[in-house]
Design an enzyme around this catalytic site. Sequence first.
Site, PDB file in Angstrom:
ATOM      1  CB  CYS A 107      37.230  42.617  37.446  1.00 19.19           C
ATOM      2  SG  CYS A 107      35.685  42.598  36.508  1.00 19.19           S
ATOM      3  CG  HIS A 210      36.095  46.539  39.997  1.00 15.71           C
ATOM      4  ND1 HIS A 210      37.027  46.550  38.987  1.00 15.71           N
ATOM      5  CD2 HIS A 210      35.049  45.812  39.546  1.00 15.71           C
ATOM      6  CE1 HIS A 210      36.550  45.879  37.946  1.00 15.71           C
ATOM      7  NE2 HIS A 210      35.349  45.423  38.254  1.00 15.71           N
ATOM      8  CD  GLU A 212      39.767  48.203  40.141  1.00 18.58           C
ATOM      9  OE1 GLU A 212      39.633  47.402  41.081  1.00 18.58           O
ATOM     10  OE2 GLU A 212      39.146  48.090  39.060  1.00 18.58           O
TER      11      GLU A 212
END
Length: 233
Positions: A107, A210, A212
């Site tokens: 990001c 993303h 994560e």
Amino acid sequence: MKPVIGVMPLWDDEKDSLWMLPGYLDGITEAGGLPVILPFTDKIDEITQLADMCDGFLFTGGHDVSAGLYGEEPIGDLIESCLKRDVMEKVYLEIAIDDNKPILGICRGIQLINAALGGSLYQDIPLQYPTKITHCQNAPYDVPVHTVSIIEKTPLFSLLNTTRLPVNSLHHQAIKQLSPVLKEMAISEDGLIEAVYMPGHRFLWAVQWHPEYSHKTDSNSKAIFSEFVKSMI
Ligand code: MN
């Protein structure tokens, strides 16, 4: 010994405090790495010493990149940047590139890396790149909201072996002018660059989405963390 990965800390302006999303650390841990949250310092001697202790670096999400980093004035009040963070991360990036150490950007990470390496950004997608695609989704954040086309003959294509990847999306800035030392690996339906790599570097990948948030449920997100950690072993 597990590879030690320095993780860029998130910064809370209101609380004047470091913070961290567990997904960044878990993604690294589950891939076999040992994550270490770096302290918030822009002192070059400290960064140099800390960088020496790390085998790789994760450039996390968060603040907008200061427009000054790519030679622009901020448009309006839309930009929430943190100059100390930009300075710190630019120094880590330069050391990591010099030392040929693996780098993963997520990001803000893709934006910071692109800007620090001579590219530029759309400061605000709704204002500068009107689109029907949702790039800034609401929770839950592990759900895909748009797709990207993965370019063949790129390392990301070699890893995932697909040209179409559904991704989550939580950004209002994006790459405008691509850095001359980076190459694109994935493009959104509306034409934004969503993944890049640096040819010639041992491992420098960055994605606009993303992993994560999605590595626990999405094998492609997990594979990105695995490939990053594997590049250090
Ligand atoms: Mn997006």
